[in-house]
Design an enzyme around this catalytic site. Structure first.
Site, mmCIF file in Angstrom:
data_model
loop_
_atom_site.group_PDB
_atom_site.id
_atom_site.type_symbol
_atom_site.label_atom_id
_atom_site.label_comp_id
_atom_site.label_asym_id
_atom_site.label_seq_id
_atom_site.Cartn_x
_atom_site.Cartn_y
_atom_site.Cartn_z
ATOM 1 C CD GLN A 1 18.087 -46.487 22.081
ATOM 2 O OE1 GLN A 1 18.822 -47.282 21.494
ATOM 3 N NE2 GLN A 1 16.852 -46.797 22.469
ATOM 4 C CD GLU A 2 16.872 -39.927 23.125
ATOM 5 O OE1 GLU A 2 15.723 -39.697 22.689
ATOM 6 O OE2 GLU A 2 17.100 -40.172 24.323
#
Length: 263
Positions: free
Chosen positions: A151-152
């Site tokens: 996600q990051e």
């Protein structure tokens, strides 16, 4: 006299001499017992040889198995198995539907999320061993660590020499520059351990502030708190997600996907 008869007479004489030596006390079935004892002795010798050979074969098989057993032991040490977490089962979480606003439209929706997760898991395999090692030490679900990395930073795909475009966050898990001094290189096990420790502290913080919340509420709140701390965003104690579950929903769905594929 034929040779055969001569040998027969000699054997008869030998038996006669043996019987005379033993005297009248010798039983009639003496020779039968003698043959039986000889037969038993031969059987014992045969059994001993067979047992010796069987023991040798078993020892040979045991020696052959030693390298395989050593390999299994080393595999268990290098690739630890994680089938549990101290913070609940990520597979049991019900992730809400992802709402797509105009800003999020290019990278939003379940179909887009699945495509990105399928691409990211190929890159994640490179970090599978350190992720599982860190997860074991911190009692975290490795799928959750993998999901935050996905996600990051899309497993480093969005980074430039380890930094985001604004050069405010660093590494696979996007450590906030203002939060701590980074440990190790941007994709090292030290970095994964440092950021995963911050995640654990975030979850523990929510648990301490909201002891009456269910485990899934505390886990969601911990994920939101991690995201806020990394982005230098104010953390609202009553609602760590501040009414926006977009980030949490993405992380949970990615984690569930990665868990189904070996994390």
């Amino acid at each position: 006299m034929p040779q055969g008869r001569i040998q027969g007479v000699q054997k008869a004489d030998e038996r006669c001499q043996e019987r005379k030596r033993l005297g009248p006390s010798a039983p009639v079935h003496f020779w039968t017992q003698r043959k039986l004892r000889a037969s038993r002795l031969m059987s014992l010798k045969t059994f001993t040889i067979i047992a010796y050979r069987s023991a040798g074969a078993a020892e040979e098989r045991a020696i052959t198995m030693i390298p395989a057993l050593l390999l299994l032991g080393l595999t268990a040490l290098v690739v630890p198995s994680m089938s549990y977490s101290c913070y609940g089962d990520i597979s049991a979480l019900q992730a809400p539907m992802i709402s797509c606003t105009a800003v999020r439209a290019p990278d939003c929706g379940l179909a887009m999320l699945r495509r990105s997760a399928e691409a990211d898991i190929i890159r994640l395999r490179r970090y599978e061993i350190p992720i599982k090692r860190v997860a074991r030490n911190l009692c975290l679900d490795p799928a959750l660590i993998a999901a935050i990395i996905s996600q990051e930073s899309r497993v480093g795909q969005l980074l430039n020499n380890g930094w985001d475009q604004t050069r405010r966050k660093y590494g696979l898990m996007q450590l906030g520059r203002q939060l701590q001094q980074p440990f190790g290189s941007w994709d090292s096990e030290e970095h994964i351990n440092q950021c995963s420790t911050i995640l654990v502290r975030a979850i523990n913080e929510v648990q301490a502030n909201h002891p009456t919340w269910t485990w899934d509420q505390q886990l969601r709140g911990g994920i939101c708190t991690y995201h806020a701390k990394m982005g230098n965003i104010n953390v609202y104690e009553e609602d760590p997600c501040n009414g926006d579950d977009y980030y949490t929903a993405n992380v949970i769905r990615r984690a569930q996907f990665f868990k189904r594929h070996g994390f």
